[in-house]
Design a protein around this motif. Structure first.
Motif, mmCIF file in Angstrom:
data_model
loop_
_atom_site.group_PDB
_atom_site.id
_atom_site.type_symbol
_atom_site.label_atom_id
_atom_site.label_comp_id
_atom_site.label_asym_id
_atom_site.label_seq_id
_atom_site.Cartn_x
_atom_site.Cartn_y
_atom_site.Cartn_z
ATOM 1 N N ARG A 156 1.966 -5.534 1.317
ATOM 2 C CA ARG A 156 2.153 -6.341 0.125
ATOM 3 C C ARG A 156 3.408 -5.978 -0.663
ATOM 4 O O ARG A 156 3.714 -6.590 -1.697
ATOM 5 N N THR A 157 4.115 -4.958 -0.222
ATOM 6 C CA THR A 157 5.317 -4.514 -0.932
ATOM 7 C C THR A 157 6.408 -5.584 -0.887
ATOM 8 O O THR A 157 6.664 -6.156 0.174
ATOM 9 N N THR A 158 7.028 -5.835 -2.017
ATOM 10 C CA THR A 158 8.180 -6.738 -2.026
ATOM 11 C C THR A 158 9.447 -5.892 -2.100
ATOM 12 O O THR A 158 9.477 -4.843 -2.738
ATOM 13 N N ALA A 178 -0.427 -6.818 -7.554
ATOM 14 C CA ALA A 178 -0.126 -6.953 -6.120
ATOM 15 C C ALA A 178 1.375 -7.107 -5.883
ATOM 16 O O ALA A 178 2.012 -7.999 -6.447
ATOM 17 N N GLY A 179 1.913 -6.237 -5.057
ATOM 18 C CA GLY A 179 3.328 -6.309 -4.697
ATOM 19 C C GLY A 179 4.258 -5.791 -5.771
ATOM 20 O O GLY A 179 5.470 -5.715 -5.559
ATOM 21 N N HIS A 227 5.907 -2.908 -8.309
ATOM 22 C CA HIS A 227 6.203 -1.483 -8.175
ATOM 23 C C HIS A 227 5.628 -0.737 -9.377
ATOM 24 O O HIS A 227 6.071 -0.925 -10.503
ATOM 25 N N ARG A 237 -0.521 2.572 4.601
ATOM 26 C CA ARG A 237 -1.482 3.222 3.692
ATOM 27 C C ARG A 237 -2.869 3.288 4.298
ATOM 28 O O ARG A 237 -3.869 3.182 3.587
ATOM 29 N N VAL A 245 6.848 10.737 -4.108
ATOM 30 C CA VAL A 245 6.289 9.952 -3.002
ATOM 31 C C VAL A 245 6.102 8.489 -3.385
ATOM 32 O O VAL A 245 5.521 8.186 -4.431
ATOM 33 N N THR A 246 6.615 7.601 -2.533
ATOM 34 C CA THR A 246 6.361 6.168 -2.702
ATOM 35 C C THR A 246 5.571 5.646 -1.510
ATOM 36 O O THR A 246 5.926 5.918 -0.367
ATOM 37 N N TYR A 247 4.489 4.924 -1.817
ATOM 38 C CA TYR A 247 3.716 4.220 -0.793
ATOM 39 C C TYR A 247 4.152 2.766 -0.744
ATOM 40 O O TYR A 247 4.032 2.043 -1.747
ATOM 41 N N ASP A 267 -3.002 -3.100 -4.434
ATOM 42 C CA ASP A 267 -1.851 -3.624 -3.694
ATOM 43 C C ASP A 267 -0.517 -3.461 -4.396
ATOM 44 O O ASP A 267 0.459 -4.146 -4.060
ATOM 45 N N ALA A 268 -0.438 -2.555 -5.371
ATOM 46 C CA ALA A 268 0.878 -2.217 -5.928
ATOM 47 C C ALA A 268 1.603 -1.292 -4.943
ATOM 48 O O ALA A 268 0.978 -0.566 -4.181
ATOM 49 N N THR A 269 2.919 -1.361 -4.954
ATOM 50 C CA THR A 269 3.746 -0.329 -4.324
ATOM 51 C C THR A 269 3.769 0.819 -5.328
ATOM 52 O O THR A 269 4.112 0.603 -6.492
ATOM 53 N N VAL A 270 3.384 2.012 -4.907
ATOM 54 C CA VAL A 270 3.161 3.089 -5.877
ATOM 55 C C VAL A 270 4.099 4.258 -5.624
ATOM 56 O O VAL A 270 4.204 4.744 -4.500
ATOM 57 N N THR A 271 4.758 4.707 -6.693
ATOM 58 C CA THR A 271 5.562 5.933 -6.626
ATOM 59 C C THR A 271 4.987 6.984 -7.571
ATOM 60 O O THR A 271 4.696 6.678 -8.730
ATOM 61 N N LEU A 283 -2.687 1.635 -5.944
ATOM 62 C CA LEU A 283 -2.453 1.323 -4.530
ATOM 63 C C LEU A 283 -3.564 0.421 -3.993
ATOM 64 O O LEU A 283 -3.307 -0.515 -3.226
ATOM 65 N N HIS A 336 3.691 -0.927 1.719
ATOM 66 C CA HIS A 336 2.681 -1.497 2.615
ATOM 67 C C HIS A 336 2.941 -2.990 2.762
ATOM 68 O O HIS A 336 3.963 -3.506 2.281
#
Lengths: 286, 286
Positions: A196-198, B162-163, B165, A171, A190-192, B187-191, B184, A194
């Protein structure tokens, strides 16, 4: 289990060559019509060898394509004010049509302030806030070169993006974020992801189109890829290693970019194309 | 099957009231110290009754909070140039601290050009390209009011992002897109999902935090929600209906915004807070 054939390669070298050829022809035509060749100013702060190499490569490609370049090398001790002043002067200079500030600059410099000193008409590297928003809103403007190159590659290989799930891993402001926005503008879901993603692998395995732009060598392997997916590797690490483990990924993907020869050449090609476009407009020749 | 208790409500009315109280106190203090009250200019083009109602609500809230408002009503026949001229004059006017152009303007008007005539220091509605990029890069600046209100609500209810979805359904330039960028930045995973997304329900069922901002009544039902998810409904349709089917969603979510009384009041609260902030800075009282 049925064996799927290994992925077809997306040849960035070939497409980049064709884009550069077109830009080169346009540059020559512009010189004939206006007496002026397009000119890209490159600004390098400090003496990082990798940055120096990148700038040299870009300048060489410019020269080969009939684009002049003007190089400004500044010492590592340059202040934000000095850098902003230098870039603002280039923004005003009618002989300069595009400006590239090589990233990263030193940590003591406000890089954002320096980028913002680039006037939007000369932002051929697509780094300003205005260019970012234009990408976000689907408005005309210069795109960040690597994301722009990725989109051109996907188009070249007729990858249909509408309604497809595109997952961007990474990102950064000039790579992952704009890549996601450009894909969204093409109607992809679209998914971002990074750092911190689990559960990264579970998410990448949902991707119809996977863009690895995270800067970690071989983070993505075949097991992280949905069979038949399109895989774009925007990473580059010493030893010609990308963010994707090519060997295992190729067994799962349907289309994949090699490293080198995939995304890399596209980045410079888009830079050149946008420089010629900027010059055409600034010389009133459009 | 074990029955889960219905979701707790996220009370936007209560939080909005507290934000407005704080803004009101700051506005009074500002008036005492500088002799000037914050002033929001509202611009309305044409005679759409819903738009007129929204503007009236915003002006009433301003007045209650000790924020002056200056209303500019323009006929539906207004051209882009005229609208840009009006807004540019407000941008220069030292007595105006914030500018709100009620959306949508007529289809014959270049809305983007009108938005861009708002100087960034007065963009308290967070609609300019610069504000969008600032949200995208996590830089200081005014946020789009509804996304900003959503983030404040999530913070108030201590939703850890954070982390996690986060799935945003909708991608409009002042709602879905900036909401995703703000998430984002946390620090979220974003769709991002939207009208062209295929398999919407499978994606929303992956969401730890689901933001419905698509403008379709009751598009999201309980079956589309992961048990225990946090659900934010940014939709508003006649009859107090949101983009989420509240009754079924409440059985699955752990936290949910009601309609009305969830996101709606937060939007105006953020507008007021940002107007007071803009005035504080422009009056040199920060």
């Amino acid at each position: 289990m049925a064996q799927t054939p290994p992925a077809r390669l997306m040849d960035g070298r070939d497409l980049a060559r064709r884009i550069v050829d077109t830009s080169s022809a346009t540059a020559a035509d512009l010189r004939r019509r206006t007496g002026t060749a397009p000119c890209l100013a490159t600004v390098l702060v400090g003496d990082d060898p990798a940055s120096a190499t990148y700038v040299r490569m870009k300048r060489n490609r410019c020269e080969q394509a009939g684009i002049r370049s003007r190089h400004v090398a500044l010492p590592a001790s340059t202040t934000t004010d000095e850098l902003v002043g230098t870039i603002a002067a280039l923004s005003r200079d009618p002989e300069v049509h595009g400006i590239l500030l090589q990233h990263p600059v030193g940590a003591h410099i406000d890089e954002r302030a320096a980028f913002e000193a680039i006037t939007p008409e000369k932002d051929v590297d697509g780094v300003t806030m205005r260019s970012f928003a234009a990408m976000g809103f689907g408005l005309p403007g210069f795109v960040s070169c690597t994301p722009g190159g990725i989109l051109r590659l996907l188009d070249e290989y007729r990858v249909d993006l509408a309604g497809k799930h595109a997952v961007v891993v990474g990102r950064s402001p000039i790579l992952g974020r704009p890549a996601g926005l450009l894909l969204l503008g093409r109607d992809a879901t679209v998914t971002y992801c990074h750092s911190r993603t689990t559960g990264l692998s579970a998410i990448t395995r949902e991707a119809d189109v996977l863009v690895a732009a995270v800067g970690r060598p071989r983070l993505i392997t075949g097991a992280d890829i949905k069979p038949g997916a399109v895989v774009v590797d925007a990473g580059y690490h010493p030893g010609n290693i990308g963010d994707v483990d090519f060997a295992s990924a190729r067994e799962r993907a349907s289309l994949i970019t090699p490293v080198p020869g995939g995304v890399g050449p596209m980045t410079i090609a888009v830079l050149l194309a946008q420089t010629v476009e900027a010059a055409t407009r600034q010389l009133g020749a459009d």
